[in-house]
Scaffold this motif. Structure first.
Motif, mmCIF file in Angstrom:
data_model
loop_
_atom_site.group_PDB
_atom_site.id
_atom_site.type_symbol
_atom_site.label_atom_id
_atom_site.label_comp_id
_atom_site.label_asym_id
_atom_site.label_seq_id
_atom_site.Cartn_x
_atom_site.Cartn_y
_atom_site.Cartn_z
ATOM 1 N N GLY A 128 0.817 -1.200 0.000
ATOM 2 C CA GLY A 128 0.000 0.000 0.000
ATOM 3 C C GLY A 128 0.850 1.248 0.000
ATOM 4 N N THR A 178 -5.708 4.663 -4.277
ATOM 5 C CA THR A 178 -5.975 3.221 -4.088
ATOM 6 C C THR A 178 -5.946 2.430 -5.392
ATOM 7 O OG1 THR A 178 -8.403 3.349 -4.101
ATOM 8 C CG2 THR A 178 -7.302 3.633 -1.970
ATOM 9 N N ARG A 220 -4.841 -1.302 -5.524
ATOM 10 C CA ARG A 220 -5.741 -2.410 -5.185
ATOM 11 C C ARG A 220 -6.257 -3.131 -6.413
ATOM 12 N NH1 ARG A 220 -9.381 0.521 -0.593
ATOM 13 N NH2 ARG A 220 -7.706 0.771 0.920
#
Length: 81
Positions: free
Chosen positions: A34, A75, A78
């Motif tokens: 992340g 994000t 992801r």
């Protein structure tokens, strides 16, 4: 934790980021898959020499370069490539 680029604005590189003069250490949280989570406010110098600034209490910095709002994480990491 996406960070809206509208929270960042070009910042005068002549002076330090707010709170930097206080000498307070910044906490950076590293996540395996992340973004880097950085306690704000932050001032970031990009490869082209431009500066971006965020006064949020915590920002997520993209480490995979998939973000459409780089250097802020949106994000995108992801999603499968």
């Amino acid at each position: 934790m996406p960070n809206d680029p509208s929270d960042s604005a070009a910042h005068d590189s002549a002076g330090p980021a707010p709170d930097a003069a206080a000498g307070r250490a910044r906490r950076i949280t590293v996540q395996r898959r992340g973004p880097l989570l950085v306690e704000g406010p932050v001032e970031i110098e990009l490869e082209d020499g431009s500066m971006v600034f965020s006064d949020r209490f915590r920002v997520a910095l993209c480490t995979c370069r998939r973000s459409r709002r780089y250097p802020w994480c949106d994000t995108s990491h992801r999603r499968k490539a």
